[in-house]
Design a protein around this motif. Structure first.
Motif: not given
Length: 809
Positions: A395-406, A426-433, A508-509
């Motif tokens: 519900p937060l990022l949609g149906g297509d999500i990637v893991i980029w950091g662990a 930190s990009a203003p447009e977001g898209g990170f959790v 992420g922001r």
């Protein structure tokens, strides 16, 4: 006044303490890093090198002759350790590895630490004990295994407690050359490095103890302190001798020169912009309007304080939450505050398994990119794929999500992580959790703290503070909160009450940080996700202030949700194993080879319940053992088919009085993940045994099965045509249920082909059975993965007795 060797003198003409900063660079191993702090310092920076062509703007280059031309590493260690002999003209020295960059003048470093003790060095911030350092060096193959084993055995016999001491980091050393204990320590230390491992951090504790030297131990993060950053690695040549660099290395050097030229151009442009900004701030109009701007700022802050909740007495507002995946308030909280939680995500035993893997089996991430654990380690990839996480991310990022950091984040008591915004997200447009999960030592005193609503400010806190001329290291959280309330008067500083296994889901922001005011070291897991298609730039190592500096590389992104469905069932699993179906093995006529031990492969592959399942049968001759006590991430079942074996179950690899069990044919032992174990044959004839090993995603289960020893004779059978008394059942770290029973099947009895949701393995002890078109006698095994049709019958004239294991995920 100053003399020619930059040595200050006092008013009476008597020289002050002679001090230097020095490093050692031998064998053309890497490019010399320039030190910006040298320009404004009266203390000389000296580089000892064997490269006659080396030139530097910040270092005084001294040519030296390596003690061992064929061993530049130990030659470097000798010059590093024996400071009083290689730099006899100085009273005190500050040694730094070439990969260390000073962020403060050396005068300030000597002022802070010189005089408290004749030597100062750092504690190791990511290895707790000296034995942990030994294990990492051995696991990563950094040095000769025989030398490591001999060195460790020496230390254990001389003083076993030394291996339990805190590990030390030797990238920075401050020493008084005249102190006799420092000299004695150096002589001992050098002797151990020459005799044993070249990894000098393995022998520093012993050298300090034998010399009777008590150093000042600096409790700071090895990667970054108030006066240094580390590591800064450039053009490492993997031991390639000087003068033998190939064309590829020359091309890299040319690229480096071009990059340096571009950096210089950008630095000149930045300097010009700062001059223009300073000129503007010095203008008459800027000075005239200063009182007006100050008044506006004060009024805004005053209104924000009036409207804010009265929670300023403590360090943070307690923000208790306990949201589930179905809680409709979660989405609203996330949109308004930039986070929701804490939510219970991992069980206590799940946290313990993660910590065992982190400490005992996880591969080390790259120092340049420590957030790559999901890429290099299937264990952390499986954690990132937990349904309890993905159900909330959709519900937060949609149906297509990637893991980029662990990554795993450790904070000792009193350790502070300054308020910041993660650069990559930190990009203003977001898209990170980001998902922050407490694993060990988690409480409100050690939990993550956040500025609510900061995800909507349009800029990271580092940028805001730079534009205000504030120093992140000295600015109080109260001031940062005032900056936030200038942008949103309802912003609050929040530190939730949390425990181990609790998780926060964070935009992420968001501005966030931590200060461990508790009494225990806190360890947390940080999983970072993004909407598919978003670029994730990697910052330059050691650079966290505004303006952000990027390395030019992008983080590897692995899909976790595709079209709203989990990506766990992709054609190529993260464990790299191909699917396995049904496998039958007769296991007859096997003998050990010349070494006295031989394993025979049965199967290895991915199943619907275990992405990595393996089985083999082994033969062990009298007097032999396959390996010393060891442990591994896989859970394991061992079943003796023939002969008599002694099972050894120590609590550690150095347990002097381990638990031992004698097992005959039909004996079974179950080992959970990271249980130390081995087997040996103390009988007069060979032992044959079969093993099953598996790993997968850690399960949200409690009351895991412990190490268990059983025998198929422990259960009684009935007179029914098919009896199946239970032998073992319970959850494990990787299975919701591991089940075992003993089946006795009368001649002619059986059941038709069917499909199970769990994987099944059988081991025959008496009679014969027929399955998937094969007859199996005593010692034979059969395995069927979930979804594979299989039946079973007794085609013989006597009852069949066999052991059944079920693997449920």
């Amino acid at each position: 006044m100053m003399n020619s060797d930059k040595r200050p003198v006092d008013g009476k003409g008597v020289p002050d303490k002679r001090r230097c900063v020095y490093t050692v660079l031998l064998g053309g191993y890497e490019t010399l890093n320039e030190q910006d702090q040298a320009a404004g310092s009266e203390i000389p920076f000296i580089c000892l090198t064997d490269d006659p062509d080396l030139r530097s703007d910040s270092w005084l280059v001294r040519l030296v002759r390596p003690h061992f031309p064929g061993d530049p590493v130990r030659s470097q260690r000798m010059l590093k350790i024996m400071a009083h002999t290689v730099l006899p003209e100085f009273d005190e020295s500050l040694y730094i590895d070439n990969t260390v960059m000073l962020a403060a003048p050396p005068e300030a470093i000597f002022e802070r630490y010189s005089g408290e003790a004749p030597m100062a060095l750092f504690s190791h911030s990511f290895r707790d004990r000296l034995c942990d350092e030994f294990e990492v060096v051995a696991k990563d193959g950094i040095d000769v295994s025989e030398q490591l084993a001999e060195q460790r055995a020496h230390y254990e016999s001389a003083d076993p407690e030394i291996l339990k001491q805190g590990a030390l980091w030797t990238g920075i050393l401050l020493r008084c050359h005249a102190d006799p204990l420092v000299r004695k320590m150096a002589d001992i230390w050098c002797a151990h490095v020459l005799r044993y491992s070249m990894r000098d951090q393995l022998s520093i504790n012993v050298a300090l103890r034998e010399a009777g030297l008590a150093p000042l131990v600096i409790e700071e993060d090895n990667h970054r302190s108030w006066f240094h950053t580390w590591p800064h690695k450039t053009l490492r040549k993997s031991g390639l001798p000087v003068g033998q660099r190939g064309t590829a290395v020359k091309r890299l050097e040319m690229t480096l020169k071009q990059r340096d030229a571009e950096i210089q151009r950008l630095q000149a442009q930045l300097a010009s912009s700062r001059v223009e900004a300073q000129a503007f701030r010095s203008s008459t109009s800027w000075r005239i309007t200063a009182p007006m701007r100050a008044t506006v700022t004060a009024v805004r802050a005053g209104f924000a304080r009036l409207r804010a909740p009265r929670h300023r007495s403590g360090p943070a507002i307690v923000y208790p939450r306990n949201q589930s995946a179905s809680d409709p308030a979660s989405m609203a909280d996330f949109a308004r505050d930039g986070f929701f939680g804490p939510v219970p995500l991992f069980t206590r035993e799940q946290c313990q398994l993660i910590m065992r893997h982190y400490r005992m089996g996880a591969p080390e991430p790259s120092p340049e990119w420590p957030k790559d654990r999901a890429v290099i380690d299937p264990f952390f990839h499986d954690l990132a794929m937990q349904p309890a996480i993905l159900d909330r991310l959709g519900p937060l990022l949609g149906g297509d999500i990637v893991i980029w950091g662990a990554s795993v984040v450790v904070r000792k008591p009193g350790q502070v992580h300054l308020v910041h915004t993660d650069i990559e997200s930190s990009a203003p447009e977001g898209g990170f959790v980001s998902v922050w999960v407490g694993l060990e030592g988690t409480s409100q005193a050690s939990a993550l703290a956040m500025i609510t609503r900061s995800q909507g400010f349009g800029m990271p806190v580092q940028q805001v503070m730079m534009e205000r001329g504030l120093n992140r290291k000295t600015t109080a959280n109260e001031t940062i909160l005032d900056l936030a309330r200038e942008r949103d008067r309802d912003a609050a500083f929040v530190q939730p009450a949390m425990g181990d296994g609790d998780a926060l889901f964070i935009d992420g922001r968001v501005w966030h940080g931590s200060s461990n005011t508790g009494t225990a070291t806190r360890t947390a897991l940080l999983l970072q996700y993004a909407r598919a298609g978003v670029d994730v730039p990697i910052q330059r190592t050691g650079q966290s202030d505004w303006p952000f500096e990027m390395s030019g590389r992008m983080a590897a992104c692995l899909p976790v949700l595709t079209n709203g469905r989990s990506a766990a069932g992709q054609p190529v699993p993260p464990h790299g194993q191909s699917p396995v179906g049904s496998v039958v093995s007769q296991n007859a006529g096997l003998t050990a080879g010349p070494a006295g031990f031989s394993p025979f492969h049965i199967l290895r592959g991915a199943t619907p319940n275990a992405p990595d399942m393996e089985s083999h049968v082994s033969v062990l001759d009298p007097g032999h053992s396959p390996h010393p006590p060891h442990c591994h991430v896989e859970e394991e079942l061992l079943v003796v088919l023939d002969g008599e074996a002694e099972i050894v179950i120590p609590t550690s690899p150095h347990d002097d009085a381990p638990r031992t069990e004698r097992l005959t044919a039909g004996g079974i032992v179950y080992y959970p993940a990271y249980q130390y174990h081995t087997i040996r044959n103390v009988s007069p004839r060979p032992v044959t045994y079969v093993m099953l090993k598996w790993r997968g995603a850690p399960k949200q289960t409690d009351n895991h099965l412990a190490t268990t020893v059983l025998h198929i004779g422990d259960v009684a059978s009935s007179d029914q045509p098919i009896s199946m008394p239970k032998l073992l059942e319970g959850p494990t770290g990787f299975l919701s249920k591991l089940h075992a029973h003993v089946t006795v099947m009368a001649p002619g009895a059986g059941y038709p082909a069917h499909v199970d949701e769990h994987d099944v393995a059988i081991i025959v002890f008496e009679g014969e059975v027929e399955t998937v078109g094969h007859r199996i006698g005593p010692g034979g095994t059969a395995f069927s993965a979930a979804g594979d049709a299989h039946g079973l019958s007794n085609p013989g004239a006597v009852p069949a007795r066999y052991l059944v294991f079920e693997f449920h995920a």
